[in-house]
Design a protein around this motif. Structure first.
Motif, mmCIF file in Angstrom:
data_model
loop_
_atom_site.group_PDB
_atom_site.id
_atom_site.type_symbol
_atom_site.label_atom_id
_atom_site.label_comp_id
_atom_site.label_asym_id
_atom_site.label_seq_id
_atom_site.Cartn_x
_atom_site.Cartn_y
_atom_site.Cartn_z
ATOM 1 N N LEU A 202 0.834 -1.199 0.000
ATOM 2 C CA LEU A 202 0.000 0.000 0.000
ATOM 3 C C LEU A 202 0.870 1.251 0.000
ATOM 4 C CD1 LEU A 202 -2.885 -0.780 2.527
ATOM 5 C CD2 LEU A 202 -3.106 -0.361 0.082
ATOM 6 N N GLY A 203 0.490 2.225 -0.800
ATOM 7 C CA GLY A 203 1.265 3.457 -0.876
ATOM 8 C C GLY A 203 0.816 4.475 0.166
ATOM 9 N N GLY A 204 1.643 5.472 0.382
ATOM 10 C CA GLY A 204 1.284 6.569 1.271
ATOM 11 C C GLY A 204 1.387 6.269 2.743
ATOM 12 N N ILE A 205 2.032 5.164 3.108
ATOM 13 C CA ILE A 205 2.164 4.813 4.525
ATOM 14 C C ILE A 205 3.530 5.282 5.025
ATOM 15 C CG2 ILE A 205 2.227 2.930 6.192
ATOM 16 C CD1 ILE A 205 0.506 1.316 4.273
ATOM 17 N N PRO A 206 3.577 6.113 6.061
ATOM 18 C CA PRO A 206 4.880 6.574 6.570
ATOM 19 C C PRO A 206 5.668 5.417 7.175
ATOM 20 C CG PRO A 206 3.119 7.226 8.059
ATOM 21 C CD PRO A 206 2.452 6.671 6.838
ATOM 22 N N PRO A 207 6.947 5.296 6.818
ATOM 23 C CA PRO A 207 7.757 4.192 7.354
ATOM 24 C C PRO A 207 8.190 4.468 8.789
ATOM 25 C CG PRO A 207 9.095 5.578 5.943
ATOM 26 C CD PRO A 207 7.702 6.118 5.857
#
Length: 269
Positions: A202-207
């Motif tokens: 999933l994109g847009g997830i802060p690491p």
């Protein structure tokens, strides 16, 4: 279409092997139903080495370290039936020979099967980086699982009735979540299960440190495992034998893949 829902690498062995495994599994299940050995929390916990054994055998299959005669028995999903039938046979033998020491005998038999498999895997070569990250994943999982189990039993005190089996379920899924996140983030491994791969990509997830974007996958695993363990509390209270056995299956669904991750990282990273 169905194949797109199955983990990558899912294969069936040649017909003679498949028939043999199915017959062996059916025979063991029939014998267990006939004998009906008592199911307790200690006996289910004693199956933990067997859960790891099946996963370790599959690692040997992945790295092509098994003799051709045995290799088809360790593919996915055949390895689950192979390990399950061996564990069931060990349970039957222990119940027949030492009915008062079934848990210790069952656990010891599992360890005796697991150790040489891990040794063979290690003989193919150990990756210092992979082994190091496996150690990090294990240590972090113990912390995460401890916090999750403590929070669960505080918020839902009735969950405590599941005891060690419930704690094993939470730990197994925590270890699977942490090890998967570490493998994808730090070691470049991919995820074979489509649903898990979707969560990890999933994109847009802060690491976050160590886990990268995989913290969301871990959070989902913990939430599901905790909810299932809580739901099983009433089942365990009313029908302990069946409840513990089914909750042990839930634990195996986390601990098995997690053990596979740790060993595979250690020898193939």
């Amino acid at each position: 279409m169905v194949g797109g829902l199955l983990p990558a690498g899912t294969t069936l062995p040649p017909a003679p092997y498949l028939l043999t495994v199915l017959l062996a599994t059916g025979g063991v299940v029939a014998a267990l139903r006939r004998r009906r050995p008592p199911v307790t929390a200690r006996r289910v916990l004693a199956l933990a080495p067997w859960m790891a054994f099946g996963s370790a055998a599959h690692v040997l299959y992945v790295v092509d370290a098994l003799p051709p005669l045995l290799s088809p028995l360790a593919g996915s999903p055949t390895v689950y039936l192979t390990a399950g039938s061996l564990a069931g046979a060990a349970w039957l033998a222990a119940d027949a020979v030492h009915p008062d020491r079934v848990a210790s005998a069952l656990a010891a038999a599992g360890v005796l099967c697991l150790v040489p498999v891990v040794a063979v895997a290690a003989s193919t070569g150990v990756s210092p980086e992979g082994a190091g990250w496996s150690g990090v994943a294990l240590a972090l999982s113990l912390l995460v699982a401890g916090v999750a189990w403590g929070a669960l039993t505080r918020l839902r005190p009735e969950t405590a009735v599941t005891g060690g089996v419930g704690a094993l379920a939470v730990f197994g899924h925590a270890l699977d979540g942490v090890s998967t996140a570490v493998g994808t983030t730090q070691l470049g491994f991919g995820e074979r299960t489509p649903v898990s791969r979707f969560l990890l990509e999933l994109g847009g997830i802060p690491p976050v440190p160590v886990l990268g974007e995989g913290w969301l996958f871990l959070l989902v695993k913990l939430a599901v495992a905790s909810a299932v363990t809580w739901l099983f509390a009433a089942y365990v209270r009313e029908t302990p034998g069946e409840g513990y056995l089914l909750l042990g299956f839930v634990a195996a669904m986390g601990l098995g893949p997690a053990a596979h991750n740790l060993l595979l990282f250690s020898v193939a990273a």
